[in-house]
Enzyme design. Sequence first.
Site, PDB file in Angstrom:
ATOM      1  N   PRO A  33       0.828  -1.214   0.000  1.00 40.12           N
ATOM      2  CA  PRO A  33       0.000   0.000   0.000  1.00 40.12           C
ATOM      3  C   PRO A  33       0.858   1.257   0.000  1.00 40.12           C
ATOM      4  CG  PRO A  33       0.038  -0.998   2.189  1.00 40.12           C
ATOM      5  CD  PRO A  33       0.750  -1.945   1.276  1.00 40.12           C
ATOM      6  N   ASP A  34       0.340   2.348  -0.589  1.00 37.69           N
ATOM      7  CA  ASP A  34       1.058   3.613  -0.430  1.00 37.69           C
ATOM      8  C   ASP A  34       0.615   4.239   0.891  1.00 37.69           C
ATOM      9  OD1 ASP A  34      -1.394   4.787  -0.943  1.00 37.69           O
ATOM     10  OD2 ASP A  34      -0.813   5.690  -2.851  1.00 37.69           O
ATOM     11  N   PHE A  35       0.954   5.493   1.128  1.00 41.12           N
ATOM     12  CA  PHE A  35       0.641   6.099   2.424  1.00 41.12           C
ATOM     13  C   PHE A  35      -0.654   6.895   2.411  1.00 41.12           C
ATOM     14  CE2 PHE A  35       5.143   5.326   2.339  1.00 41.12           C
ATOM     15  CZ  PHE A  35       5.368   4.764   3.581  1.00 41.12           C
ATOM     16  N   ARG A  36      -0.836   7.697   1.341  1.00 42.76           N
ATOM     17  CA  ARG A  36      -1.882   8.719   1.399  1.00 42.76           C
ATOM     18  C   ARG A  36      -3.072   8.514   0.482  1.00 42.76           C
ATOM     19  NH1 ARG A  36       2.990  10.711   2.312  1.00 42.76           N
ATOM     20  NH2 ARG A  36       3.302  11.672   4.338  1.00 42.76           N
ATOM     21  N   GLN A 106      11.905   7.302  -2.243  1.00 47.11           N
ATOM     22  CA  GLN A 106      11.526   7.423  -0.829  1.00 47.11           C
ATOM     23  C   GLN A 106      11.160   6.051  -0.286  1.00 47.11           C
ATOM     24  OE1 GLN A 106       8.786  11.216  -0.565  1.00 47.11           O
ATOM     25  NE2 GLN A 106       8.823  10.453  -2.643  1.00 47.11           N
ATOM     26  N   ASN A 107      11.193   5.046  -1.133  1.00 48.86           N
ATOM     27  CA  ASN A 107      10.695   3.728  -0.726  1.00 48.86           C
ATOM     28  C   ASN A 107      11.744   2.920   0.033  1.00 48.86           C
ATOM     29  OD1 ASN A 107       8.466   4.540  -2.079  1.00 48.86           O
ATOM     30  ND2 ASN A 107       8.802   3.257  -3.883  1.00 48.86           N
ATOM     31  N   ILE A 108      11.228   2.118   0.955  1.00 49.51           N
ATOM     32  CA  ILE A 108      12.111   1.295   1.774  1.00 49.51           C
ATOM     33  C   ILE A 108      11.963  -0.171   1.390  1.00 49.51           C
ATOM     34  CG2 ILE A 108      12.132   2.889   3.731  1.00 49.51           C
ATOM     35  CD1 ILE A 108       9.879   1.260   4.993  1.00 49.51           C
ATOM     36  N   ASP A 109      11.303  -0.423   0.272  1.00 47.28           N
ATOM     37  CA  ASP A 109      10.938  -1.803  -0.085  1.00 47.28           C
ATOM     38  C   ASP A 109      11.995  -2.546  -0.900  1.00 47.28           C
ATOM     39  OD1 ASP A 109      10.676  -0.772  -2.709  1.00 47.28           O
ATOM     40  OD2 ASP A 109       8.537  -0.394  -2.428  1.00 47.28           O
ATOM     41  N   HIS A 126      14.922   7.726   2.205  1.00 44.44           N
ATOM     42  CA  HIS A 126      14.375   7.475   3.539  1.00 44.44           C
ATOM     43  C   HIS A 126      14.902   6.157   4.118  1.00 44.44           C
ATOM     44  CE1 HIS A 126      10.775  10.372   2.571  1.00 44.44           C
ATOM     45  NE2 HIS A 126      11.914  11.002   2.751  1.00 44.44           N
ATOM     46  N   CYS A 158      18.307  -4.330  22.212  1.00 45.78           N
ATOM     47  CA  CYS A 158      19.745  -4.541  22.056  1.00 45.78           C
ATOM     48  C   CYS A 158      20.261  -5.507  23.125  1.00 45.78           C
ATOM     49  CB  CYS A 158      20.424  -3.185  22.183  1.00 45.78           C
ATOM     50  SG  CYS A 158      22.197  -3.256  22.170  1.00 45.78           S
ATOM     51  N   GLY A 198       4.808   8.126  -8.807  1.00 41.59           N
ATOM     52  CA  GLY A 198       4.347   7.397  -7.615  1.00 41.59           C
ATOM     53  C   GLY A 198       4.557   8.124  -6.300  1.00 41.59           C
ATOM     54  N   SER A 200       3.387  11.659  -3.794  1.00 39.54           N
ATOM     55  CA  SER A 200       2.516  12.823  -3.617  1.00 39.54           C
ATOM     56  C   SER A 200       3.363  14.074  -3.383  1.00 39.54           C
ATOM     57  CB  SER A 200       1.583  12.585  -2.424  1.00 39.54           C
ATOM     58  OG  SER A 200       2.350  12.389  -1.252  1.00 39.54           O
ATOM     59  N   GLU A 225      -2.131  11.361  -9.947  1.00 41.54           N
ATOM     60  CA  GLU A 225      -2.649  12.716  -9.724  1.00 41.54           C
ATOM     61  C   GLU A 225      -1.530  13.724  -9.938  1.00 41.54           C
ATOM     62  OE1 GLU A 225      -3.669  13.092  -5.580  1.00 41.54           O
ATOM     63  OE2 GLU A 225      -1.755  12.280  -4.924  1.00 41.54           O
TER      64      GLU A 225
HETATM   65  P1  OAD Z   1       2.097   8.802  -0.925  1.00 45.16           P
HETATM   66  O1  OAD Z   1       1.166   7.740  -0.486  1.00 45.16           O
HETATM   67  O2  OAD Z   1       2.063  10.089  -0.175  1.00 45.16           O
HETATM   68  O3  OAD Z   1       1.820   9.140  -2.470  1.00 45.16           O
HETATM   69  C1  OAD Z   1       1.681   8.138  -3.444  1.00 45.16           C
HETATM   70  C2  OAD Z   1       1.359   8.808  -4.782  1.00 45.16           C
HETATM   71  O4  OAD Z   1       1.392   7.836  -5.798  1.00 45.16           O
HETATM   72  C3  OAD Z   1      -0.009   9.470  -4.824  1.00 45.16           C
HETATM   73  O5  OAD Z   1       0.074  10.667  -5.570  1.00 45.16           O
HETATM   74  C4  OAD Z   1      -0.866   8.418  -5.579  1.00 45.16           C
HETATM   75  O6  OAD Z   1      -1.918   8.999  -6.314  1.00 45.16           O
HETATM   76  C5  OAD Z   1       0.157   7.835  -6.527  1.00 45.16           C
HETATM   77  N1  OAD Z   1      -0.069   6.441  -6.909  1.00 45.16           N
HETATM   78  C6  OAD Z   1      -0.426   5.384  -6.138  1.00 45.16           C
HETATM   79  N2  OAD Z   1      -0.427   4.232  -6.836  1.00 45.16           N
HETATM   80  C7  OAD Z   1      -0.055   4.567  -8.113  1.00 45.16           C
HETATM   81  C8  OAD Z   1       0.131   3.821  -9.318  1.00 45.16           C
HETATM   82  N3  OAD Z   1      -0.020   2.486  -9.367  1.00 45.16           N
HETATM   83  N4  OAD Z   1       0.487   4.500 -10.435  1.00 45.16           N
HETATM   84  C9  OAD Z   1       0.670   5.847 -10.405  1.00 45.16           C
HETATM   85  N5  OAD Z   1       0.519   6.593  -9.302  1.00 45.16           N
HETATM   86  C10 OAD Z   1       0.163   5.970  -8.161  1.00 45.16           C
HETATM   87  O7  OAD Z   1       3.553   8.159  -0.941  1.00 45.16           O
HETATM   88  P2  OAD Z   1       4.976   8.907  -0.962  1.00 45.16           P
HETATM   89  O8  OAD Z   1       4.910  10.157  -1.765  1.00 45.16           O
HETATM   90  O9  OAD Z   1       5.987   7.913  -1.314  1.00 45.16           O
HETATM   91  O10 OAD Z   1       7.993   8.714   4.718  1.00 45.16           O
HETATM   92  O11 OAD Z   1       5.143   9.289   0.570  1.00 45.16           O
HETATM   93  C11 OAD Z   1       6.293   9.968   0.980  1.00 45.16           C
HETATM   94  C12 OAD Z   1       6.701   9.615   2.366  1.00 45.16           C
HETATM   95  O12 OAD Z   1       5.599   9.745   3.264  1.00 45.16           O
HETATM   96  C13 OAD Z   1       7.126   8.181   2.568  1.00 45.16           C
HETATM   97  O13 OAD Z   1       8.460   7.942   2.172  1.00 45.16           O
HETATM   98  C14 OAD Z   1       6.945   7.993   4.049  1.00 45.16           C
HETATM   99  C15 OAD Z   1       5.625   8.661   4.223  1.00 45.16           C
HETATM  100  O14 OAD Z   1       5.385   9.175   5.498  1.00 45.16           O
HETATM  101  C16 OAD Z   1       8.435   8.339   5.919  1.00 45.16           C
HETATM  102  O15 OAD Z   1       8.002   7.393   6.480  1.00 45.16           O
HETATM  103  C17 OAD Z   1       9.514   9.219   6.478  1.00 45.16           C
HETATM  104 ZN    ZN Z   2      22.463  -0.883  22.430  1.00 46.30          ZN
END
Ligand code: OAD
Ligand code: ZN
Length: 321
Positions: A33-36, A106-109, A126, A158, A198, A200, A225
Amino acid sequence: MESKLAPLVDALKSKKKVCLFTGAGVSTGAGIPDFRSPDTGLYSNLAKLNLPYAEAVFDIDFFKENPKPFYTLAEELFPGNYAPTKFHYLVRILQEQNLLKRVYTQNIDILDRLAGVKDNFIIEAHGSFATSRCIHCKKEVSIKKLKVMIKEKKVPTCAHCKGYIKPDITFYGEGLPSKFFETWDKDRDDVEVALVSGTSLTVYPFASLPSSLDKTCLRVLANREKVGDLGRRKKDIVVLLDCDEFAETLADLLGWKDDLEKYYKEGQKKYGKSHAVEDELEKIDEKLKREAGVEKVDKDRSADHSEDEEGLDELINKLKI
Ligand code: OAD
Ligand code: ZN
């Protein structure tokens, strides 16, 4: 769409290199899953963790007080049976064609790594799950041990100082890895083609990278978007679509379609088996340690986890992460 992408295709045909800026959206096609995203995003599904606010799960001060929510989630987030997407294999093909400048993700995967993109091209802005350490004494803990502790539903601590152990992923309140800043300093004035996908673009400093690029840079957004200031410059290309569809279209336009299909199918086969990811993680772990000039660090036996390595292997195999 073909005509929209023509300037990008021309740039690649004239051997200009692409610098990528990616986020969770490039991996949703793999089942992560993504985040937002509303409904499906991680942050709208955290009610079970009883957090004061969703991002607290990745907040370092919150973690120091209460690491349990993170570990509950870590079990789901841990690199497991996820295979790279077509988008990740497009990056690999760009590398093979000598058309890749860098992937800032930004991905950790670690899906870029699993797709065969080489370490020197990848900036995990990240961090990643590849290494972990104690938040107090900073002693490293192997990925294998961390995995076992998480699976056993114990908060990993630890063996030396009982501090909590945290994977080297960047939490809110922590600085980004120095490699990110060092490499960006070298790259920033030299990006001719940028591909943002991919993400936001909500988390800084990463979110500011595309807008800080030179005005002569060809910027492309391939995302579901519109984000950031992409689309505001005359030369910008904005295609609102799924990133795997984008990968297929671009590969088709450049004659790479067969390679893309082949790599993708191979990846599905290979990474469907959990141990393949396991092996890859271990290789990365070893490599990072070698680079840091440290030989096998994690030889110590923790009081709670005194199984010999063979026993651990068996256990991990049984757990089938
Ligand atoms: P977000 O979940 O904020 O954004 C994902 C973006 O990808 C959105 O604009 C979606 O519309 C788009 N999207 C999702 N699936 C897609 C697909 N199959 N094809 C095209 N677009 C798609 O994720 P990030 O921007 O990566 O940080 O979030 C940034 C950071 O926020 C992460 O690294 C994490 C989080 O908090 C930390 O944990 C420090
Ligand atoms: Zn320690």
